[in-house]
Write an enzyme that holds these catalytic residues in place. Structure first.
Site, mmCIF file in Angstrom:
data_model
loop_
_atom_site.group_PDB
_atom_site.id
_atom_site.type_symbol
_atom_site.label_atom_id
_atom_site.label_comp_id
_atom_site.label_asym_id
_atom_site.label_seq_id
_atom_site.Cartn_x
_atom_site.Cartn_y
_atom_site.Cartn_z
ATOM 1 C CE1 TYR A 77 -30.264 1.915 -6.881
ATOM 2 C CE2 TYR A 77 -28.987 1.161 -8.769
ATOM 3 C CZ TYR A 77 -30.189 1.518 -8.200
ATOM 4 O OH TYR A 77 -31.340 1.444 -8.930
ATOM 5 N N GLY A 103 -25.934 2.473 3.288
ATOM 6 C CA GLY A 103 -25.087 3.089 2.266
ATOM 7 C C GLY A 103 -25.340 2.483 0.896
ATOM 8 C CB VAL A 104 -27.897 2.600 -1.605
ATOM 9 C CG1 VAL A 104 -28.446 1.258 -1.216
ATOM 10 C CG2 VAL A 104 -28.709 3.696 -0.925
ATOM 11 C CE LYS A 142 -4.494 0.828 0.431
ATOM 12 N NZ LYS A 142 -5.677 0.088 0.029
HETATM 13 P P1 NAD Z 1 -19.506 5.321 -1.875
HETATM 14 O O1 NAD Z 1 -18.952 6.577 -1.260
HETATM 15 O O2 NAD Z 1 -19.845 5.288 -3.305
HETATM 16 O O3 NAD Z 1 -20.818 4.873 -1.062
HETATM 17 C C1 NAD Z 1 -20.973 5.019 0.307
HETATM 18 C C2 NAD Z 1 -22.427 5.442 0.557
HETATM 19 O O4 NAD Z 1 -22.613 5.513 1.977
HETATM 20 C C3 NAD Z 1 -22.744 6.833 -0.004
HETATM 21 O O5 NAD Z 1 -23.963 6.787 -0.710
HETATM 22 C C4 NAD Z 1 -22.837 7.718 1.255
HETATM 23 O O6 NAD Z 1 -23.778 8.762 1.102
HETATM 24 C C5 NAD Z 1 -23.273 6.722 2.293
HETATM 25 N N1 NAD Z 1 -22.922 7.089 3.662
HETATM 26 C C6 NAD Z 1 -21.767 7.677 4.091
HETATM 27 N N2 NAD Z 1 -21.816 7.841 5.424
HETATM 28 C C7 NAD Z 1 -22.993 7.340 5.851
HETATM 29 C C8 NAD Z 1 -23.611 7.211 7.113
HETATM 30 N N3 NAD Z 1 -23.005 7.643 8.227
HETATM 31 N N4 NAD Z 1 -24.841 6.657 7.173
HETATM 32 C C9 NAD Z 1 -25.467 6.235 6.055
HETATM 33 N N5 NAD Z 1 -24.930 6.326 4.814
HETATM 34 C C10 NAD Z 1 -23.705 6.866 4.717
HETATM 35 O O7 NAD Z 1 -18.434 4.180 -1.490
HETATM 36 P P2 NAD Z 1 -18.374 2.722 -2.118
HETATM 37 O O8 NAD Z 1 -17.323 2.675 -3.168
HETATM 38 O O9 NAD Z 1 -19.744 2.235 -2.405
HETATM 39 O O10 NAD Z 1 -17.770 1.894 -0.887
HETATM 40 C C11 NAD Z 1 -18.584 1.549 0.228
HETATM 41 C C12 NAD Z 1 -17.749 0.800 1.252
HETATM 42 O O11 NAD Z 1 -17.234 -0.408 0.671
HETATM 43 C C13 NAD Z 1 -16.519 1.558 1.765
HETATM 44 O O12 NAD Z 1 -16.300 1.205 3.107
HETATM 45 C C14 NAD Z 1 -15.387 1.030 0.896
HETATM 46 O O13 NAD Z 1 -14.134 1.145 1.559
HETATM 47 C C15 NAD Z 1 -15.795 -0.414 0.771
HETATM 48 N N6 NAD Z 1 -15.235 -1.091 -0.403
HETATM 49 C C16 NAD Z 1 -15.504 -0.629 -1.640
HETATM 50 C C17 NAD Z 1 -14.995 -1.289 -2.757
HETATM 51 C C18 NAD Z 1 -15.297 -0.809 -4.153
HETATM 52 O O14 NAD Z 1 -15.098 -1.597 -5.097
HETATM 53 N N7 NAD Z 1 -15.802 0.397 -4.337
HETATM 54 C C19 NAD Z 1 -14.202 -2.436 -2.583
HETATM 55 C C20 NAD Z 1 -13.955 -2.913 -1.291
HETATM 56 C C21 NAD Z 1 -14.480 -2.214 -0.197
#
Ligand code: NAD
Length: 353
Positions: A187, A181-182, A81
């Protein structure tokens, strides 16, 4: 800051510091374990580190997490990392990321980088000018694009394994799932679950996100607080880390926790508390590895179908962990960590022989 005691205790291979006077680059690359292949992990770029020690801590902790994730995902990569301490004053972003790319290049492929918190696809494209050891490029540039739909697919496969093992079900029809969190992962996860006949509840601080889930997928929208206390089969944390904490734990009435968020347990003891309350926890780094598996595919030549097949195997990994946890009267996250350490020890012994 004494680095060697930490490196010794948690078996880190190397930590690299990079500086470039022209662009103001200050970067740290931590390589935890490269037994199974080059360290693969994103570059985090943050301007708010108070101290160098904080940035080093982040790089170390995240690199080790990548070893565990890649090992259980059965991909030929290790844990690495990078952390960039962004200048607090205005700076030339393209030049800084290109300089970082050149820094990564000096590691000769032992570290492969990609996007992470604080870096964008544009930043990754700038890094690419300094090194070929970059993955996660946009599709139009021959890369694998947005990992989120693959992460979501992996979470669904993990939930399918959980449903089979713990609820004795071979499909998800009628299962009740709440999603916190969608966004990019939450989503598409909701959509895939909806297609499988799951009844959905969603909460998000962004009303536009929940509105879409309600209109397009018939999800019931509730507040984040209400969501925690719903009597559902699965609670899927897909927002920020630390969703399982002292405040949320007493409210939970779900049978299992299985979602995409990283570091879902605020502290290790929260995993024990879930277990004591009879709530099954599917370890985050196991179930959310779909995006990593997809981006790793880029190294051998991107093939979407192959990626999907590999992500789909998260089902087998989750099933095996749940099975072993039950047989050993242990917690799934403890079993997952143990499997990683066993695999690494075996591979190291074979290499040394
Ligand atoms: P994102 O920012 O697109 O989605 C997160 C959603 O959570 C947003 O819609 C935001 O408004 C909502 N949110 C934030 N704080 C909140 C709260 N306190 N209460 C309710 N809703 C809240 O992020 P993402 O890419 O969808 O990732 C989501 C999680 O999954 C993160 O923890 C990320 O580290 C993890 N993750 C993502 C991936 C990936 O491929 N994107 C891979 C592994 C892990």
């Amino acid at each position: 800051m004494d680095l060697f005691p930490t490196m010794t205790e948690k078996a880190y291979e190397s930590v690299h510091f990079f500086h470039d006077s022209r662009t103001g680059l200050r970067a740290i690359v931590a390589l935890h374990d490269t037994t199974f292949g080059p360290g693969l992990g994103g570059t985090r770029a943050i301007s708010t580190y108070e101290t160098e020690a904080e940035a080093v801590d982040d790089a170390l902790r995240l690199a080790r997490g990548m070893t565990f994730k890649a090992t259980l995902a059965n991909i030929p990569f290790g844990g690495g990392k990078a952390v960039i301490m962004l200048p607090k004053e205005p700076f030339d972003r393209p030049a800084l990321f290109e300089a970082f790319g050149r820094a990564v290049d000096t590691l000769g492929g032992r570290y492969i980088t990609t996007e992470d918190a604080g870096t964008s696809p544009e930043d990754v494209a700038h890094m690419r000018r300094g090194t070929k050891h970059v993955v996660g490029m946009p599709r139009e540039m021959g890369g694998s694009g947005d990992p989120s739909p693959f992460t979501a697919f992996g979470v669904v496969r993990g939930i399918e394994a959980l449903a089979k093992f713990h609820f004795g079900r071979s499909d998800l029809e009628g299962l009740k799932v709440s999603i916190l969190g969608v966004g990019h992962v939450g989503y598409p996860l909701a959509r895939l679950l909806h297609e499988r006949g799951v009844k959905l509840w969603v909460a998000d601080v962004n009303p536009e996100a929940t509105r879409r889930a309600a209109e397009e997928l018939g999800a019931v929208v509730v507040s984040p607080e209400e969501l925690l206390s719903l009597e559902v089969d699965v609670f899927a944390p897909c927002a920020l880390g630390g969703a399982i904490n002292d405040r949320s734990l007493p409210l939970l009435r779900c049978k299992a926790v299985a979602g995409s968020a990283n570091n879902q347990l605020r502290e290790d003891r929260h995993g024990k508390e879930l277990y004591d309350r009879g709530i099954v926890y599917v370890p985050d780094y196991v179930i959310n590895a779909g995006g990593l598996i997809n981006v790793a595919q880029e190294v051998e030549g991107y093939d979407e179908q192959k990626s999907r097949e590999k992500v789909s195997r998260i089902y087998d990994t989750v099933y095996a962990i749940l099975e072993r946890a039950k047989a050993e009267n242990s917690r799934p996250e403890v079993v997952a960590d143990r499997i990683v350490l066993e695999r690494l020890a075996k591979a190291k012994a074979e290499k040394a022989a």
